[in-house]
Structures are given as structure tokens and as C-alpha cells.
Motif scaffolding. Structure first.
Motif, short mmCIF file in Angstrom:
data_model
loop_
_atom_site.label_atom_id
_atom_site.label_comp_id
_atom_site.label_asym_id
_atom_site.label_seq_id
_atom_site.Cartn_x
_atom_site.Cartn_y
_atom_site.Cartn_z
N TRP A 110 8.77 -9.92 -12.68
CA TRP A 110 7.84 -10.48 -11.69
C TRP A 110 8.37 -10.29 -10.29
O TRP A 110 9.35 -10.92 -9.89
CB TRP A 110 7.62 -11.96 -12.00
N TRP A 111 7.70 -9.42 -9.56
CA TRP A 111 8.00 -9.17 -8.15
C TRP A 111 9.47 -8.80 -7.96
O TRP A 111 10.04 -9.02 -6.90
CB TRP A 111 7.58 -10.36 -7.29
N SER A 112 10.08 -8.20 -8.98
CA SER A 112 11.46 -7.72 -8.87
C SER A 112 11.51 -6.21 -8.73
O SER A 112 12.54 -5.66 -8.32
CB SER A 112 12.28 -8.17 -10.09
N LEU A 113 10.42 -5.53 -9.05
CA LEU A 113 10.34 -4.07 -8.89
C LEU A 113 10.08 -3.68 -7.44
O LEU A 113 10.19 -2.51 -7.09
CB LEU A 113 9.23 -3.53 -9.79
N ILE A 114 9.76 -4.64 -6.61
CA ILE A 114 9.26 -4.34 -5.26
C ILE A 114 10.31 -3.68 -4.37
O ILE A 114 9.95 -3.05 -3.37
CB ILE A 114 8.72 -5.60 -4.57
N HIS A 115 11.59 -3.79 -4.71
CA HIS A 115 12.63 -3.17 -3.88
C HIS A 115 13.10 -1.83 -4.44
O HIS A 115 13.94 -1.17 -3.81
CB HIS A 115 13.82 -4.13 -3.75
N VAL A 116 12.58 -1.42 -5.58
CA VAL A 116 13.01 -0.18 -6.22
C VAL A 116 12.26 1.00 -5.61
O VAL A 116 11.02 1.01 -5.59
CB VAL A 116 12.75 -0.22 -7.74
#
Length: 201
Positions: A110-116
Motif C-alpha cells: 500500500w503506497w509503498s511502490l510510489i518511490h520505485v
């Protein structure tokens, strides 16, 4: 470790306490988000990993729904805080850019892929696919858009050095399908958020 990973880890170490304060109790005001989590819990039978768990609020919520869940996060500061706040649950330092080293029935990101970065996303999704048991379920939450924002100041006014990538659901779905997922459903949260349910083929 890549520069963007180092910056992300250090940034969230810096803001861990203020981020936890910001997110504490946030789910109470997000009925559609809670509904997506409840649907995830209803569909998954087996262990779950919350990837990018931060201070562990969502991990604890899933545990409260009866799930066998543990969390991993890139930031040691976040993991220390999660362990302190939720001592009955398991939390480990880890990166989604590396094999997860688990076999689970469900993955929540949850909203952790946003920095990849874009060029790393297919590798991350391959790691998710490899970690899921056959027919396992992935639930992704992310910001919707067609741009990348540079975040230099974060929660509590502390300095951060991270890119925030906004992506269209159809683009994320294409990446998922390419590594062996079937996207079964999507939920749009207003104009700027989306949740995808994807099943491992």
C-alpha cells in the motif's frame, strides 16, 4: 544499495515518528480503504506479508481482521517503531527490490511502490510473483497520475529526498500481466488513488 533506495531509507528513518503520528487512526476516516482491506482479508487464506509496512498500522489492522500477517520495510527506523508499537506482531527490515524469501498466500503493498523508479517496477513485481503461492493474491495501492514529484520536506517538516511516482492503473496492470499476474479488480479512490487486486497465475 542504489542512491534512490538509500535516500528513501534515510528519509523514512528521519520522519518515522512524525509519519506514525500522522497515520495513527487514519483508517477510521477512510471507509473505502477499510472495505478494500476487508475484501483482501476475505479473499486470502494463509500467511500475508505487508510490504512497505511503515509503522505497522495497516499490518495491525489486518491482524485484527484475523489475518496471519507480518510486515517488512526498508527503513530500520520504521521497523523499530512498528515493533515497539505492536510488540505481538512480526516486523523485519527488507526491500521489495530483492527476493522476499517467503512463501505467502497474500501480499499487500500500500503506497509503498510510489518511490520505485519505472525501470525497477517489473523486477519488484517479479519478486512479488515469486513469493506468492499458486493463486496467491496481491493488493496494490498507489497514487494515480502521469508525473513524478520530488519530495524534499515531509511529515513534521523534516527533510526528505524521495521521488513520488504517480501512475495510471492501466500502466501498472500491464506491468503485472507481463510477469504472470491477472488483474481481477480495481478500485478508484477519488481522482488520485487506486487499488488493484491481482492474482498470481
Amino acid at each position: 544499495m542504489s542512491d534512490w533506495l538509500t535516500d528513501t531509507r534515510d528519509s523514512y528513518d528521519t520522519v518515522a515518528e512524525s509519519y506514525a503520528e500522522y497515520t495513527r487512526g487514519l483508517l477510521a476516516d477512510l471507509p473505502y480503504v477499510r472495505a478494500a482491506l476487508k475484501m483482501f482479508a476475505d479473499l486470502v487464506d494463509g500467511p500475508v506479508v505487508d510490504v512497505g509496512c511503515g509503522p505497522g498500522e495497516v499490518t495491525a489492522y489486518l491482524h485484527g481482521l484475523g489475518m496471519d500477517v507480518f510486515g517488512i520495510d526498508l527503513s530500520p527506523g520504521m521497523i523499530e517503531l512498528a515493533r515497539r508499537t505492536h510488540p505481538a506482531l512480526r516486523f523485519e527490515v527488507g526491500s521489495m527490490t530483492e527476493p522476499l524469501g517467503v512463501a505467502v498466500a497474500g501480499i499487500l503493498a500500500w503506497w509503498s511502490l510510489i518511490h520505485v523508479p519505472d525501470d525497477e517496477v517489473p523486477t519488484v513485481f517479479k519478486h512479488f510473483h515469486d513469493a506468492l503461492q499458486p493463486n496467491g493474491l496481491l493488493q496494490l495501492g498507489f497514487h494515480v497520475g502521469d508525473r513524478t514529484n520530488r519530495k524534499t520536506q515531509g511529515y513534521g517538516g523534516h527533510p526528505m529526498r524521495v521521488n513520488v511516482h504517480l501512475r495510471r492503473p492501466e500502466r501498472v496492470a500491464e506491468w503485472l500481466e507481463a510477469v504472470g499476474f491477472t488483474v481481477e479488480a480495481q478500485l478508484l479512490l477519488g481522482a488520485d488513488g487506486a487499488v488493484l487486486f491481482a492474482r498470481r497465475r
